[in-house]
Design a protein around this motif. Structure first.
Motif, PDB file in Angstrom:
ATOM      1  N   VAL A 221      16.487  88.006 -37.480  1.00  0.00           N
ATOM      2  CA  VAL A 221      16.060  87.161 -37.528  1.00  0.00           C
ATOM      3  C   VAL A 221      16.562  85.798 -36.712  1.00  0.00           C
ATOM      4  O   VAL A 221      17.492  85.594 -36.040  1.00  0.00           O
ATOM      5  CB  VAL A 221      15.648  87.157 -38.335  1.00  0.00           C
ATOM      6  N   SER A 222      15.585  85.277 -36.978  1.00  0.00           N
ATOM      7  CA  SER A 222      15.797  84.064 -35.683  1.00  0.00           C
ATOM      8  C   SER A 222      15.882  83.308 -36.790  1.00  0.00           C
ATOM      9  O   SER A 222      16.352  82.934 -37.425  1.00  0.00           O
ATOM     10  CB  SER A 222      13.746  83.248 -36.101  1.00  0.00           C
ATOM     11  N   ASP A 223      17.397  82.620 -35.646  1.00  0.00           N
ATOM     12  CA  ASP A 223      18.002  81.275 -35.894  1.00  0.00           C
ATOM     13  C   ASP A 223      17.475  80.307 -35.782  1.00  0.00           C
ATOM     14  O   ASP A 223      17.482  79.422 -34.619  1.00  0.00           O
ATOM     15  CB  ASP A 223      19.570  81.553 -34.812  1.00  0.00           C
ATOM     16  N   GLY A 224      17.073  79.530 -36.788  1.00  0.00           N
ATOM     17  CA  GLY A 224      16.472  78.421 -36.804  1.00  0.00           C
ATOM     18  C   GLY A 224      17.183  77.203 -36.614  1.00  0.00           C
ATOM     19  O   GLY A 224      18.713  76.944 -36.517  1.00  0.00           O
ATOM     20  N   ASP A 225      16.448  75.890 -35.565  1.00  0.00           N
ATOM     21  CA  ASP A 225      17.657  74.643 -35.275  1.00  0.00           C
ATOM     22  C   ASP A 225      16.277  73.265 -35.905  1.00  0.00           C
ATOM     23  O   ASP A 225      16.422  73.963 -37.203  1.00  0.00           O
ATOM     24  CB  ASP A 225      18.273  75.099 -34.142  1.00  0.00           C
ATOM     25  N   ILE A 226      16.886  72.277 -35.679  1.00  0.00           N
ATOM     26  CA  ILE A 226      16.300  71.364 -36.154  1.00  0.00           C
ATOM     27  C   ILE A 226      15.277  70.830 -35.814  1.00  0.00           C
ATOM     28  O   ILE A 226      14.017  70.758 -36.379  1.00  0.00           O
ATOM     29  CB  ILE A 226      17.333  70.356 -35.359  1.00  0.00           C
ATOM     30  N   ALA A 227      15.125  71.995 -34.385  1.00  0.00           N
ATOM     31  CA  ALA A 227      13.069  71.272 -34.415  1.00  0.00           C
ATOM     32  C   ALA A 227      12.100  72.233 -35.121  1.00  0.00           C
ATOM     33  O   ALA A 227      11.323  71.980 -35.265  1.00  0.00           O
ATOM     34  CB  ALA A 227      13.527  72.136 -32.797  1.00  0.00           C
ATOM     35  N   GLU A 228      12.684  73.710 -36.100  1.00  0.00           N
ATOM     36  CA  GLU A 228      12.311  74.645 -36.144  1.00  0.00           C
ATOM     37  C   GLU A 228      12.285  73.474 -37.659  1.00  0.00           C
ATOM     38  O   GLU A 228      10.887  73.686 -38.565  1.00  0.00           O
ATOM     39  CB  GLU A 228      12.903  75.783 -36.459  1.00  0.00           C
ATOM     40  N   ALA A 229      12.893  73.194 -37.864  1.00  0.00           N
ATOM     41  CA  ALA A 229      13.259  72.254 -39.701  1.00  0.00           C
ATOM     42  C   ALA A 229      12.139  71.161 -39.458  1.00  0.00           C
ATOM     43  O   ALA A 229      11.225  71.491 -39.939  1.00  0.00           O
ATOM     44  CB  ALA A 229      14.665  72.135 -40.043  1.00  0.00           C
ATOM     45  N   ILE A 230      11.817  70.548 -39.182  1.00  0.00           N
ATOM     46  CA  ILE A 230      10.747  69.340 -38.311  1.00  0.00           C
ATOM     47  C   ILE A 230       9.874  69.920 -38.554  1.00  0.00           C
ATOM     48  O   ILE A 230       9.171  69.272 -38.868  1.00  0.00           O
ATOM     49  CB  ILE A 230      11.519  68.797 -37.786  1.00  0.00           C
ATOM     50  N   ALA A 231       9.675  71.278 -37.977  1.00  0.00           N
ATOM     51  CA  ALA A 231       8.612  72.292 -37.584  1.00  0.00           C
ATOM     52  C   ALA A 231       7.878  72.275 -38.924  1.00  0.00           C
ATOM     53  O   ALA A 231       6.404  71.723 -39.749  1.00  0.00           O
ATOM     54  CB  ALA A 231       8.053  72.874 -36.330  1.00  0.00           C
ATOM     55  N   ALA A 232       8.895  72.603 -40.160  1.00  0.00           N
ATOM     56  CA  ALA A 232       8.147  72.826 -41.028  1.00  0.00           C
ATOM     57  C   ALA A 232       7.636  72.134 -41.625  1.00  0.00           C
ATOM     58  O   ALA A 232       6.800  72.473 -43.086  1.00  0.00           O
ATOM     59  CB  ALA A 232       9.671  73.789 -41.968  1.00  0.00           C
ATOM     60  N   VAL A 233       9.024  70.885 -41.605  1.00  0.00           N
ATOM     61  CA  VAL A 233       8.191  70.155 -42.502  1.00  0.00           C
ATOM     62  C   VAL A 233       7.155  69.277 -42.657  1.00  0.00           C
ATOM     63  O   VAL A 233       6.472  68.616 -43.203  1.00  0.00           O
ATOM     64  CB  VAL A 233       9.405  68.282 -42.723  1.00  0.00           C
ATOM     65  N   ASP A 234       6.511  69.446 -41.134  1.00  0.00           N
ATOM     66  CA  ASP A 234       5.428  68.901 -40.377  1.00  0.00           C
ATOM     67  C   ASP A 234       4.900  69.952 -41.439  1.00  0.00           C
ATOM     68  O   ASP A 234       3.313  69.398 -41.949  1.00  0.00           O
ATOM     69  CB  ASP A 234       5.452  69.082 -39.068  1.00  0.00           C
TER      70      ASP A 234
ATOM     71  N   LYS B 211      22.728  77.722 -38.993  1.00  0.00           N
ATOM     72  CA  LYS B 211      23.059  76.712 -39.001  1.00  0.00           C
ATOM     73  C   LYS B 211      22.778  76.178 -40.634  1.00  0.00           C
ATOM     74  O   LYS B 211      22.391  74.093 -40.468  1.00  0.00           O
ATOM     75  CB  LYS B 211      22.367  75.679 -37.407  1.00  0.00           C
ATOM     76  N   ALA B 212      22.762  76.058 -41.037  1.00  0.00           N
ATOM     77  CA  ALA B 212      23.010  75.335 -42.681  1.00  0.00           C
ATOM     78  C   ALA B 212      23.007  73.990 -42.644  1.00  0.00           C
ATOM     79  O   ALA B 212      22.649  73.808 -42.881  1.00  0.00           O
ATOM     80  CB  ALA B 212      23.323  76.377 -43.431  1.00  0.00           C
ATOM     81  N   GLY B 213      24.258  73.119 -42.627  1.00  0.00           N
ATOM     82  CA  GLY B 213      24.431  72.208 -42.425  1.00  0.00           C
ATOM     83  C   GLY B 213      23.305  71.018 -41.535  1.00  0.00           C
ATOM     84  O   GLY B 213      22.891  70.298 -42.638  1.00  0.00           O
ATOM     85  N   PRO B 214      23.483  71.357 -39.871  1.00  0.00           N
ATOM     86  CA  PRO B 214      22.105  70.373 -39.495  1.00  0.00           C
ATOM     87  C   PRO B 214      20.974  70.076 -39.399  1.00  0.00           C
ATOM     88  O   PRO B 214      20.041  69.445 -39.809  1.00  0.00           O
ATOM     89  CB  PRO B 214      22.944  71.056 -37.878  1.00  0.00           C
ATOM     90  N   VAL B 215      20.798  71.768 -40.062  1.00  0.00           N
ATOM     91  CA  VAL B 215      19.294  71.932 -40.381  1.00  0.00           C
ATOM     92  C   VAL B 215      18.826  71.175 -41.482  1.00  0.00           C
ATOM     93  O   VAL B 215      17.835  70.171 -41.696  1.00  0.00           O
ATOM     94  CB  VAL B 215      18.937  73.579 -40.213  1.00  0.00           C
ATOM     95  N   VAL B 216      19.584  71.300 -42.812  1.00  0.00           N
ATOM     96  CA  VAL B 216      18.748  70.953 -43.844  1.00  0.00           C
ATOM     97  C   VAL B 216      19.745  69.155 -43.791  1.00  0.00           C
ATOM     98  O   VAL B 216      18.487  68.668 -44.196  1.00  0.00           O
ATOM     99  CB  VAL B 216      20.138  71.328 -45.177  1.00  0.00           C
ATOM    100  N   SER B 217      20.498  68.838 -43.439  1.00  0.00           N
ATOM    101  CA  SER B 217      20.537  67.404 -42.878  1.00  0.00           C
ATOM    102  C   SER B 217      19.279  67.079 -42.309  1.00  0.00           C
ATOM    103  O   SER B 217      18.851  65.397 -43.153  1.00  0.00           O
ATOM    104  CB  SER B 217      22.257  66.815 -42.192  1.00  0.00           C
ATOM    105  N   ALA B 218      18.902  67.840 -41.784  1.00  0.00           N
ATOM    106  CA  ALA B 218      18.475  66.765 -40.929  1.00  0.00           C
ATOM    107  C   ALA B 218      16.470  67.064 -41.377  1.00  0.00           C
ATOM    108  O   ALA B 218      15.958  65.909 -41.657  1.00  0.00           O
ATOM    109  CB  ALA B 218      17.562  67.446 -38.987  1.00  0.00           C
ATOM    110  N   MET B 219      16.287  67.763 -42.352  1.00  0.00           N
ATOM    111  CA  MET B 219      15.374  67.587 -42.878  1.00  0.00           C
ATOM    112  C   MET B 219      15.544  66.794 -44.311  1.00  0.00           C
ATOM    113  O   MET B 219      14.472  65.939 -45.252  1.00  0.00           O
ATOM    114  CB  MET B 219      14.733  68.610 -43.659  1.00  0.00           C
ATOM    115  N   LEU B 220      17.066  66.491 -45.150  1.00  0.00           N
ATOM    116  CA  LEU B 220      17.341  65.556 -45.603  1.00  0.00           C
ATOM    117  C   LEU B 220      16.811  63.828 -45.011  1.00  0.00           C
ATOM    118  O   LEU B 220      16.773  63.327 -46.391  1.00  0.00           O
ATOM    119  CB  LEU B 220      18.216  65.584 -46.194  1.00  0.00           C
ATOM    120  N   HIS B 221      17.096  63.834 -44.088  1.00  0.00           N
ATOM    121  CA  HIS B 221      16.846  62.881 -43.219  1.00  0.00           C
ATOM    122  C   HIS B 221      15.677  62.366 -42.997  1.00  0.00           C
ATOM    123  O   HIS B 221      15.382  61.495 -42.245  1.00  0.00           O
ATOM    124  CB  HIS B 221      17.733  61.737 -42.340  1.00  0.00           C
TER     125      HIS B 221
END
Length: 453
Positions: free
Chosen positions: A12-25, A183-193
């Motif tokens: 499955v896709s291994d999302g990164d910070i870009a995908e996390a912010i796209a999800a917030v968008d 990459k749970a740590g960086p991905v979740v951190s990006a969303m929380l910030h």
């Protein structure tokens, strides 16, 4: 990966910070319309999710077993439990509370309303990949929030399947977004910030929960935390031993012991210790261990090799400190991450197994004499999620329940989870509640309006 065979099931896709912010968008774009959607319409969609999930229950159960390892009967039970959150919050969606009354001085009216808190980040574990997702998504949607689900890397397939069911049920695009990642740590951190995110709901270990609370503090994000447990299972000498053993098997072996609600420490009053231990050990030894999809399997593999290594370490430490092995105590040979059902007697108070969450099929048993003694032992932990008490004397059982430092207590039963009940702990087992009407309130902000007319 299939824990029973160590074979790769899918990629499955291994999302990164870009995908996390796209999800917030996407969540932001959908937020206004979903907030404006009538509670009845939200309710209808959630009820359709409930029916679709039940229609696809067997497929989902087999998927859970394939990627999680749990025995198929456990997976079927999980699907039933998970679907119930859709039904419960379909009913709660139309019951958001409100208040209206005169101010004491009589100069105005006090109006209290509740509105969606905003975009929610939902982080779920691998042990109940369906139920932990629906327990968070359903109240968020009922409240009018959009969300981003970050499932565990070990079990992404179930989360994606639930996302598809929600699409089929008519959940609009952007209301529920799923980001799979290693990459749970960086991905979740990006969303929380991201200042658009206003809610975090996390289920997992206390250690990770502490770190996420620190991260969430930067944006003063509302947090719901369902963290670790170290559940005491108390059997008084007036208990029905058969009932106590049956309860112990459920409390310990539901999901193979890989549950935050699993009984972790067994305290048995001395007069019935020998009988309880004999019967319990017989039941544990009789469990059929094997691949979760096999028809006769009662206990599947643990989730990973690291999980087996942890259980081995805890058992070896207990034995080194004087515990007696009653049954089990070793891996099952061959492929897969298996550990035999294990009972330990005469466990030393300084054994690590009494301090750490086992998350495996191991039951350490400790004798006790008095009620005061066992209450002190049960409360001697940083955790406070759930406790179990067995006694024919309901007055005593209720009195002990009142003294136990845990958010939930099961009396003469080995399971407490229910979509209609507030699930959560005290001390370092968490913050907030999931399930019941309390669960939807976690996704609502309270607004007070002072009005004169």
């Amino acid at each position: 990966m299939d824990p029973a065979t160590e074979e790769v099931l899918a990629a499955v896709s291994d999302g990164d910070i870009a995908e996390a912010i796209a999800a917030v968008d996407a969540a932001e774009e959908a937020a206004a319309d979903w907030k404006a959607t009538s509670p009845r319409r939200r309710s209808d969609i959630l009820m359709k999710c409930f029916h679709l999930m039940n229609d696809q229950a067997e497929r989902l159960a087999r998927m859970i077993t394939a990627e999680n390892g749990k025995a198929l009967p456990d997976a079927r039970s999980e699907v039933t439990y998970a679907a119930e959150f859709f039904r419960w919050y379909a009913e709660e969606a139309v019951r958001a509370p409100g208040e209206l009354g005169p101010a004491p001085a009589g100069a105005n009216q006090i109006m209290v309303t509740h509105e969606p808190i905003g975009i929610a980040v939902l982080v779920t574990p691998w042990n109940f990949p369906a139920a932990m997702a629906t327990r968070k998504i359903a109240p968020a949607l009922a409240a009018g929030c959009t969300c981003i689900l970050k499932p565990a890397a070990e079990t992404p397939l179930t989360a994606l399947a639930i996302g598809e069911i929600m699409r089929q049920a008519g959940v609009p695009a952007g209301v529920v977004n799923i980001v799979t990642t290693t990459k749970a740590g960086p991905v979740v951190s990006a969303m929380l910030h991201d200042k658009r995110v206003r809610k975090l709901s996390f289920t997992g270990s206390t250690g990770v929960g502490r770190r996420l609370l620190h991260e969430a503090a930067d944006q003063v994000i509302s947090c719901s935390m369902e963290l670790g447990g170290n559940a005491p299972f108390i059997v008084f000498d007036d208990a029905d031993v058969e009932t106590a053993v049956a309860g112990a098997m459920v409390a310990k072996m539901r999901n193979g012991g890989e549950a935050c609600t699993a009984a972790n420490r067994f305290y048995v009053q001395k007069r019935i210790l020998a009988e309880f231990m004999r019967r319990f050990a017989e039941e544990m030894a009789a469990l059929k261990v094997g691949p979760g999809l096999a028809a006769d399997t009662q206990l599947g593999p643990l989730i990973t090799e690291a999980a087996v290594a942890k259980v081995e370490r805890l058992v070896d430490d207990a034995i080194a400190k004087g515990a007696r092995l009653v049954t089990g105590g070793s891996r099952l040979g061959g492929e897969g991450f298996y550990y035999l059902p294990t009972v330990l007697a005469h466990v030393s108070p300084d054994a690590e197994i009494l301090r750490e969450e086992i998350f495996g099929p191991v039951a350490p048993i400790i004798a006790f004499d008095t009620e005061d003694e066992v209450v002190e032992l049960a409360n001697d932990t940083e955790y406070g999620l759930v406790s179990y008490v067995f006694s024919r004397d309901l007055k005593r059982a209720l009195a002990v329940a009142g003294r136990l430092e845990s958010g939930m207590v099961g009396i003469n039963r080995g399971v407490v989870s229910d979509a209609a009940a507030p699930f959560g702990g005290m001390k370092q087992s968490g913050l907030g509640r999931e399930g019941s009407n309390h669960g939807m309130l976690e996704y609502l902000e309270t607004k007070y309006i002072a009005a004169t007319w």
